[in-house]
Structure formats: C-alpha cells, structure tokens
Design a protein around this motif. Structure first.
Motif, PDB file in Angstrom:
ATOM      1  N   GLY A 162     -22.369  17.454  68.458  1.00  0.00           N
ATOM      2  CA  GLY A 162     -23.202  16.755  67.492  1.00  0.00           C
ATOM      3  C   GLY A 162     -24.422  17.518  67.023  1.00  0.00           C
ATOM      4  O   GLY A 162     -24.951  17.249  65.958  1.00  0.00           O
ATOM      5  N   THR A 163     -24.860  18.515  67.812  1.00  0.00           N
ATOM      6  CA  THR A 163     -26.074  19.239  67.436  1.00  0.00           C
ATOM      7  C   THR A 163     -25.846  20.676  66.994  1.00  0.00           C
ATOM      8  O   THR A 163     -26.616  21.199  66.199  1.00  0.00           O
ATOM      9  CB  THR A 163     -27.093  19.255  68.596  1.00  0.00           C
ATOM     10  N   LYS A 164     -24.813  21.342  67.537  1.00  0.00           N
ATOM     11  CA  LYS A 164     -24.569  22.720  67.120  1.00  0.00           C
ATOM     12  C   LYS A 164     -23.105  23.092  67.309  1.00  0.00           C
ATOM     13  O   LYS A 164     -22.374  22.455  68.071  1.00  0.00           O
ATOM     14  CB  LYS A 164     -25.451  23.715  67.860  1.00  0.00           C
ATOM     15  N   GLY A 165     -22.698  24.131  66.606  1.00  0.00           N
ATOM     16  CA  GLY A 165     -21.348  24.654  66.731  1.00  0.00           C
ATOM     17  C   GLY A 165     -21.397  26.135  67.047  1.00  0.00           C
ATOM     18  O   GLY A 165     -22.161  26.882  66.441  1.00  0.00           O
ATOM     19  N   ASP A 166     -20.600  26.561  68.009  1.00  0.00           N
ATOM     20  CA  ASP A 166     -20.483  27.973  68.351  1.00  0.00           C
ATOM     21  C   ASP A 166     -19.100  28.443  67.916  1.00  0.00           C
ATOM     22  O   ASP A 166     -18.078  27.846  68.277  1.00  0.00           O
ATOM     23  CB  ASP A 166     -20.648  28.183  69.865  1.00  0.00           C
ATOM     24  N   TRP A 167     -19.078  29.511  67.119  1.00  0.00           N
ATOM     25  CA  TRP A 167     -17.854  30.048  66.547  1.00  0.00           C
ATOM     26  C   TRP A 167     -17.656  31.473  67.033  1.00  0.00           C
ATOM     27  O   TRP A 167     -18.600  32.245  67.097  1.00  0.00           O
ATOM     28  CB  TRP A 167     -17.946  30.059  65.029  1.00  0.00           C
ATOM     29  N   ALA A 168     -16.419  31.833  67.338  1.00  0.00           N
ATOM     30  CA  ALA A 168     -16.068  33.206  67.693  1.00  0.00           C
ATOM     31  C   ALA A 168     -14.898  33.632  66.814  1.00  0.00           C
ATOM     32  O   ALA A 168     -13.886  32.941  66.735  1.00  0.00           O
ATOM     33  CB  ALA A 168     -15.687  33.311  69.162  1.00  0.00           C
ATOM     34  N   VAL A 214     -16.950  38.562  66.622  1.00  0.00           N
ATOM     35  CA  VAL A 214     -18.154  38.217  65.872  1.00  0.00           C
ATOM     36  C   VAL A 214     -18.456  36.761  66.193  1.00  0.00           C
ATOM     37  O   VAL A 214     -17.572  35.905  66.114  1.00  0.00           O
ATOM     38  CB  VAL A 214     -17.940  38.388  64.351  1.00  0.00           C
ATOM     39  N   THR A 215     -19.693  36.466  66.600  1.00  0.00           N
ATOM     40  CA  THR A 215     -20.067  35.095  66.918  1.00  0.00           C
ATOM     41  C   THR A 215     -21.037  34.568  65.870  1.00  0.00           C
ATOM     42  O   THR A 215     -21.768  35.330  65.237  1.00  0.00           O
ATOM     43  CB  THR A 215     -20.687  34.982  68.316  1.00  0.00           C
ATOM     44  N   LEU A 216     -21.015  33.258  65.726  1.00  0.00           N
ATOM     45  CA  LEU A 216     -21.839  32.602  64.725  1.00  0.00           C
ATOM     46  C   LEU A 216     -22.171  31.202  65.224  1.00  0.00           C
ATOM     47  O   LEU A 216     -21.347  30.566  65.884  1.00  0.00           O
ATOM     48  CB  LEU A 216     -21.053  32.527  63.416  1.00  0.00           C
ATOM     49  N   LEU A 246     -20.560  25.011  56.230  1.00  0.00           N
ATOM     50  CA  LEU A 246     -19.533  25.986  56.582  1.00  0.00           C
ATOM     51  C   LEU A 246     -19.342  27.030  55.490  1.00  0.00           C
ATOM     52  O   LEU A 246     -19.217  28.218  55.779  1.00  0.00           O
ATOM     53  CB  LEU A 246     -18.205  25.285  56.872  1.00  0.00           C
ATOM     54  N   PHE A 247     -19.298  26.595  54.235  1.00  0.00           N
ATOM     55  CA  PHE A 247     -19.153  27.554  53.138  1.00  0.00           C
ATOM     56  C   PHE A 247     -20.283  28.576  53.152  1.00  0.00           C
ATOM     57  O   PHE A 247     -20.053  29.771  52.977  1.00  0.00           O
ATOM     58  CB  PHE A 247     -19.108  26.849  51.783  1.00  0.00           C
ATOM     59  N   ASN A 248     -21.497  28.136  53.369  1.00  0.00           N
ATOM     60  CA  ASN A 248     -22.640  29.054  53.418  1.00  0.00           C
ATOM     61  C   ASN A 248     -22.582  29.968  54.637  1.00  0.00           C
ATOM     62  O   ASN A 248     -22.891  31.157  54.544  1.00  0.00           O
ATOM     63  CB  ASN A 248     -23.954  28.287  53.392  1.00  0.00           C
ATOM     64  N   ALA A 249     -22.185  29.434  55.774  1.00  0.00           N
ATOM     65  CA  ALA A 249     -22.154  30.225  57.012  1.00  0.00           C
ATOM     66  C   ALA A 249     -21.052  31.282  56.991  1.00  0.00           C
ATOM     67  O   ALA A 249     -21.218  32.369  57.545  1.00  0.00           O
ATOM     68  CB  ALA A 249     -21.963  29.303  58.211  1.00  0.00           C
ATOM     69  N   PHE A 250     -19.932  30.962  56.342  1.00  0.00           N
ATOM     70  CA  PHE A 250     -18.767  31.845  56.404  1.00  0.00           C
ATOM     71  C   PHE A 250     -18.541  32.667  55.139  1.00  0.00           C
ATOM     72  O   PHE A 250     -17.514  33.322  55.011  1.00  0.00           O
ATOM     73  CB  PHE A 250     -17.504  31.047  56.701  1.00  0.00           C
ATOM     74  N   LYS A 251     -19.501  32.667  54.220  1.00  0.00           N
ATOM     75  CA  LYS A 251     -19.266  33.364  52.959  1.00  0.00           C
ATOM     76  C   LYS A 251     -19.065  34.868  53.123  1.00  0.00           C
ATOM     77  O   LYS A 251     -18.425  35.490  52.296  1.00  0.00           O
ATOM     78  CB  LYS A 251     -20.353  33.056  51.944  1.00  0.00           C
ATOM     79  N   SER A 252     -19.539  35.454  54.208  1.00  0.00           N
ATOM     80  CA  SER A 252     -19.331  36.885  54.427  1.00  0.00           C
ATOM     81  C   SER A 252     -18.095  37.164  55.297  1.00  0.00           C
ATOM     82  O   SER A 252     -17.762  38.320  55.531  1.00  0.00           O
ATOM     83  CB  SER A 252     -20.566  37.510  55.074  1.00  0.00           C
ATOM     84  N   MET A 253     -17.417  36.122  55.764  1.00  0.00           N
ATOM     85  CA  MET A 253     -16.235  36.289  56.613  1.00  0.00           C
ATOM     86  C   MET A 253     -14.979  36.341  55.752  1.00  0.00           C
ATOM     87  O   MET A 253     -14.916  35.718  54.689  1.00  0.00           O
ATOM     88  CB  MET A 253     -16.119  35.129  57.605  1.00  0.00           C
TER      89      MET A 253
END
Length: 66
Positions: A9-15, A24-26, A45-52
């Motif tokens: 509910g507060t954060k997401g960790d992506w690998a 690469v982690t985000l 998500l679109f903003n976070a992953f635009k360089s992926m």
C-alpha cells in the motif's frame, strides 16, 4: 527480461533482470486495488518505466496487496 514486483500500500519494489543476469531496481509508490485509484497508479508506472524497454519483458512476477 524478467520483472519481479513486490508492492504494498505504501511502496513498490521492482527488479528488472536482463538476459546477462544484470539487475536494475526501481521503487515506485504503492498500490492497493481496494484503496487506490488505478488510473493514478497507471500514470505513476508510465513515468517510472519510460526509460525501460518494456517490450523486452518475457515474464512478470507480481506480489501485491489486495
């Protein structure tokens, strides 16, 4: 590429794991489908992953709340 997401509910960790085993982690804001707005989270998500290179994703493992 394999993507693993652990999101609450507060954060997401992506690998993002590449073919050469590099990782690469985000971190993003969290998401709970019962308490958050899906449209706002999609924008995050679109903003976070635009360089992926999302088209390279072959598997996604999603561990989430809700």
């Amino acid at each position: 590429m394999i993507v693993i997401c652990d999101i609450g509910g507060t954060k997401g960790d992506w690998a993002f794991i590449e073919k050469d085993s590099s990782v690469v982690t985000l971190e993003t804001s969290g998401f709970n489908p019962f308490t958050h707005n899906a449209n706002q989270f999609t924008s995050v998500l679109f903003n976070a992953f635009k360089s992926m290179e999302i088209a390279a994703v072959k598997k996604l493992y999603y561990y989430g709340t809700g």
